[in-house]
Design an enzyme around this catalytic site. Structure first.
Site, PDB file in Angstrom:
ATOM      1  N   HIS A  79      59.606  -3.409  45.741  1.00  0.00           N
ATOM      2  CA  HIS A  79      58.548  -2.990  46.662  1.00  0.00           C
ATOM      3  C   HIS A  79      57.263  -3.718  46.269  1.00  0.00           C
ATOM      4  O   HIS A  79      56.941  -3.782  45.081  1.00  0.00           O
ATOM      5  CB  HIS A  79      58.366  -1.472  46.562  1.00  0.00           C
ATOM      6  CG  HIS A  79      57.533  -0.891  47.660  1.00  0.00           C
ATOM      7  ND1 HIS A  79      56.185  -1.136  47.762  1.00  0.00           N
ATOM      8  CD2 HIS A  79      57.858  -0.102  48.702  1.00  0.00           C
ATOM      9  CE1 HIS A  79      55.718  -0.507  48.834  1.00  0.00           C
ATOM     10  NE2 HIS A  79      56.718   0.130  49.419  1.00  0.00           N
ATOM     11  N   GLU A 109      53.312   2.134  51.937  1.00  0.00           N
ATOM     12  CA  GLU A 109      53.157   1.076  52.931  1.00  0.00           C
ATOM     13  C   GLU A 109      52.111   1.449  53.991  1.00  0.00           C
ATOM     14  O   GLU A 109      51.543   0.581  54.656  1.00  0.00           O
ATOM     15  CB  GLU A 109      54.527   0.857  53.614  1.00  0.00           C
ATOM     16  CG  GLU A 109      54.867  -0.581  53.916  1.00  0.00           C
ATOM     17  CD  GLU A 109      56.382  -0.813  54.032  1.00  0.00           C
ATOM     18  OE1 GLU A 109      57.165  -0.166  53.309  1.00  0.00           O
ATOM     19  OE2 GLU A 109      56.782  -1.652  54.841  1.00  0.00           O
ATOM     20  N   ARG A 137      48.678  -0.388  54.012  1.00  0.00           N
ATOM     21  CA  ARG A 137      48.599  -1.631  54.796  1.00  0.00           C
ATOM     22  C   ARG A 137      48.765  -1.334  56.289  1.00  0.00           C
ATOM     23  O   ARG A 137      48.083  -1.922  57.124  1.00  0.00           O
ATOM     24  CB  ARG A 137      49.663  -2.628  54.310  1.00  0.00           C
ATOM     25  CG  ARG A 137      49.278  -3.328  53.007  1.00  0.00           C
ATOM     26  CD  ARG A 137      50.471  -4.086  52.421  1.00  0.00           C
ATOM     27  NE  ARG A 137      51.469  -3.159  51.891  1.00  0.00           N
ATOM     28  CZ  ARG A 137      52.773  -3.367  51.873  1.00  0.00           C
ATOM     29  NH1 ARG A 137      53.272  -4.479  52.369  1.00  0.00           N
ATOM     30  NH2 ARG A 137      53.593  -2.472  51.365  1.00  0.00           N
ATOM     31  N   ARG A 185      59.308  -6.434  52.970  1.00  0.00           N
ATOM     32  CA  ARG A 185      59.043  -6.131  51.560  1.00  0.00           C
ATOM     33  C   ARG A 185      59.388  -7.293  50.636  1.00  0.00           C
ATOM     34  O   ARG A 185      58.627  -7.601  49.715  1.00  0.00           O
ATOM     35  CB  ARG A 185      59.854  -4.897  51.146  1.00  0.00           C
ATOM     36  CG  ARG A 185      59.295  -3.611  51.723  1.00  0.00           C
ATOM     37  CD  ARG A 185      60.161  -2.435  51.347  1.00  0.00           C
ATOM     38  NE  ARG A 185      59.536  -1.189  51.811  1.00  0.00           N
ATOM     39  CZ  ARG A 185      60.063   0.010  51.639  1.00  0.00           C
ATOM     40  NH1 ARG A 185      61.225   0.142  51.025  1.00  0.00           N
ATOM     41  NH2 ARG A 185      59.447   1.080  52.071  1.00  0.00           N
ATOM     42  N   HIS A 190      62.431  -0.709  43.213  1.00  0.00           N
ATOM     43  CA  HIS A 190      62.333   0.508  44.006  1.00  0.00           C
ATOM     44  C   HIS A 190      63.681   1.149  44.332  1.00  0.00           C
ATOM     45  O   HIS A 190      63.812   2.368  44.326  1.00  0.00           O
ATOM     46  CB  HIS A 190      61.570   0.195  45.292  1.00  0.00           C
ATOM     47  CG  HIS A 190      61.245   1.399  46.106  1.00  0.00           C
ATOM     48  ND1 HIS A 190      60.710   2.546  45.551  1.00  0.00           N
ATOM     49  CD2 HIS A 190      61.378   1.657  47.424  1.00  0.00           C
ATOM     50  CE1 HIS A 190      60.527   3.448  46.509  1.00  0.00           C
ATOM     51  NE2 HIS A 190      60.945   2.935  47.653  1.00  0.00           N
ATOM     52  N   HIS A 191      64.691   0.343  44.648  1.00  0.00           N
ATOM     53  CA  HIS A 191      65.965   0.915  45.119  1.00  0.00           C
ATOM     54  C   HIS A 191      67.077  -0.072  44.783  1.00  0.00           C
ATOM     55  O   HIS A 191      66.909  -1.267  44.950  1.00  0.00           O
ATOM     56  CB  HIS A 191      65.885   1.116  46.639  1.00  0.00           C
ATOM     57  CG  HIS A 191      67.089   1.773  47.250  1.00  0.00           C
ATOM     58  ND1 HIS A 191      67.141   3.121  47.540  1.00  0.00           N
ATOM     59  CD2 HIS A 191      68.293   1.271  47.623  1.00  0.00           C
ATOM     60  CE1 HIS A 191      68.308   3.419  48.070  1.00  0.00           C
ATOM     61  NE2 HIS A 191      69.037   2.307  48.137  1.00  0.00           N
ATOM     62  N   ARG A 243      67.069  -2.841  52.457  1.00  0.00           N
ATOM     63  CA  ARG A 243      67.086  -1.510  53.041  1.00  0.00           C
ATOM     64  C   ARG A 243      65.840  -1.268  53.884  1.00  0.00           C
ATOM     65  O   ARG A 243      64.735  -1.602  53.464  1.00  0.00           O
ATOM     66  CB  ARG A 243      67.152  -0.463  51.926  1.00  0.00           C
ATOM     67  CG  ARG A 243      67.236   0.966  52.419  1.00  0.00           C
ATOM     68  CD  ARG A 243      67.344   1.912  51.242  1.00  0.00           C
ATOM     69  NE  ARG A 243      66.153   1.922  50.420  1.00  0.00           N
ATOM     70  CZ  ARG A 243      65.042   2.593  50.698  1.00  0.00           C
ATOM     71  NH1 ARG A 243      64.948   3.340  51.779  1.00  0.00           N
ATOM     72  NH2 ARG A 243      64.010   2.551  49.870  1.00  0.00           N
TER      73      ARG A 243
END
Ligand code: ADP
Length: 444
Positions: A242, A255, A258, A279, A382-383, A422
């Site tokens: 991220h 997010e 932004r 991202r 992040h994931h 994702r």
């Protein structure tokens, strides 16, 4: 603790809690084991919402959407690499899962949009607050109402297997009591490995040195214990980074900052990229700066549109200047350059066009009201999109593609659904749709 249950659930994030409820409601005796002192895992930090299409709540708002569009846009976001059968199951069943949650008293009726969707499809709690904690609290309440035991501080160390069939778990209950617990079905919902430097190093070394937004229990345990009984994995190298993460404690800066109009500047005080590109692209742009970090620039009105900034300030992440020049001083940027950057940006906003970097969204508001704020960020893990290979019945598959009897998995611990990238809001859809389904299948 009993020494046997019909269904044992390993991990108490959204996927595990949903699985426990649906297995219980299908008539099974169930227990959940959680290694951390608190329930909820990474699900506690989910902020965007739960993606679903053709829902009762979209209909209420007059939003026209379709399961096909949800499928196609997710596949595009995943660069065409998603497991299409799993994705189809997700997009076909998300609306029903929204109604199932509603029937449990968990109502996600406030709609918003994240990057990669053409209509509002991310479902949030009524007041627009982050989805994660609301979801976890609501699911835990449902466990209590059903008297489903949830054992905290109880780490599962491995699976038991006899003649190829998984027959239960080995767990250290309450950090002291080692037990072997029999189960007709075991559901692994241990989440990803975004807090395991070793696994990141092994599968995506570029991400290994980054900070992580993940809770410390996200160490890939379920992947390892399933591999020991023959499970296959997919997409392990696809780790989502991220772009806007505080580098000290790994706080994710949403997010929405932004989306509501912030720009990113480098240490010279200049913009350098379309802040609302995907991202992966924004992360790469920040990483290729000499300094390797960037500042989000915010004015007072933007701050008021994103209440989460109050929280970031309470964590010491926000620098403030009564004028842009004073803010520039705070962050050691040349004042005239920063002023020129913001003036040019405001002209672009007014013209509705960004000739410098082609940004097209988050351009409704100028940055023109003092005081001004800066948040220093850089990309963070992040994931983890890869994980155990499952089929649409949530059975864990071996390398030959055969189901391992007695073993199920759902949520971030599994791989394939998101492909290479994702879409925000799809992790919550994943854990609820597949967690719920794993409970039904495991109870059979
Ligand atoms: P998901 O979003 O897929 O539900 P989460 O990260 O929200 O995943 O939740 C996973 C949970 O599983 C976390 O609370 C984590 O602490 C727990 N967990 C991870 N490994 C183990 C383990 N070995 N034993 C018990 N619980 C575990």
């Amino acid at each position: 603790v009993q020494d046997s249950y019909d269904v044992v659930v390993v991990g108490s994030g959204g996927a595990g809690l949903a699985a426990a409820i649906s297995a219980h409601d299908a008539g099974a005796s169930v227990a959940v084991f959680e290694k951390m002192p608190v329930a909820g895992g990474n699900t506690n930090g989910a902020s965007a919402g739960m993606n679903a299409s053709e829902t009762i709540f979209q209909e209420d708002e007059g939003i026209e959407d379709s399961k096909e569009k949800f499928f196609e846009e997710t596949l595009e976001g995943g660069k065409g690499t998603n497991d299409q059968e799993l994705l189809r199951y997700l997009t076909d069943n998300a609306a029903d899962a929204i109604e199932w949650l509603d029937s449990l008293g968990i109502t996600l009726n406030n709609l918003t949009t994240t990057g990669g969707m053409s209509v509002p499809r991310a479902h949030r709690p009524e007041d627009g607050s982050p989805v994660g904690e609301y979801l976890v609290d609501g699911l835990i309440e449902n466990l209590s109402e059903r008297d489903i035991p949830l054992f905290l501080n109880s780490e599962v160390n491995g699976l038991m297997q006899e003649d190829g069939v998984v027959t239960g778990i080995e767990v250290t209950v309450g950090q002291t009591n080692q037990m072997f617990i029999q189960a007709k079905s075991t559901i692994i919902t241990t989440g990803g490995f975004g807090a395991s430097p070793d696994m990141l190093q092994e599968f995506e070394p570029d991400a290994a040195d980054s900070v992580t937004t993940n809770h410390e229990g996200a160490t890939g345990d379920g992947i390892k214990m399933a591999q020991e009984v023959g499970a296959d994995v997919v997409d392990m190298e696809h780790v989502q980074v991220h772009p806007t993460v505080d580098q000290t404690d790994g706080f994710l800066i949403t997010e929405a900052v932004r989306g509501e109009g912030a720009i990113l500047v480098n240490q010279k005080g200049e913009r350098f990229f379309n802040e609302l590109d995907t991202r992966d692209a924004v992360s790469e742009a920040i990483q290729s700066l000499d300094e390797g970090y960037s500042y989000l620039i915010v004015d007072q009105t933007l701050r008021e549109r994103v209440p989460a900034i109050d929280f970031y300030e309470s964590q010491g992440l926000v620098q403030k200047g009564e004028t842009l020049a004073k803010l520039a001083e705070e962050i050691d940027v040349d004042a005239e350059t920063l002023e020129a950057t913001v003036t040019a940006w405001n002209e672009h906003v007014q013209a509705g066009e960004d000739p410098d970097f082609g940004r097209e969204t988050g351009m409704e508001h100028q940055l023109s009201e003092a005081p001004y704020y800066a948040i220093k960020i850089a990309p963070g893990v992040h994931h983890t999109m890869g994980g155990l290979r499952i089929n649409t019945e949530t059975a864990v598959l071996d390398e030959a593609g055969e189901a391992i009897p007695g073993l199920y998995a759902a949520g971030e611990v599994t791989g394939g659904i998101h492909g290479q990238n994702r879409i925000g809001g799809n992790a919550v859809a994943d854990i609820i749709v597949f967690g719920r389904h794993a409970g039904e299948e495991a109870a059979k």
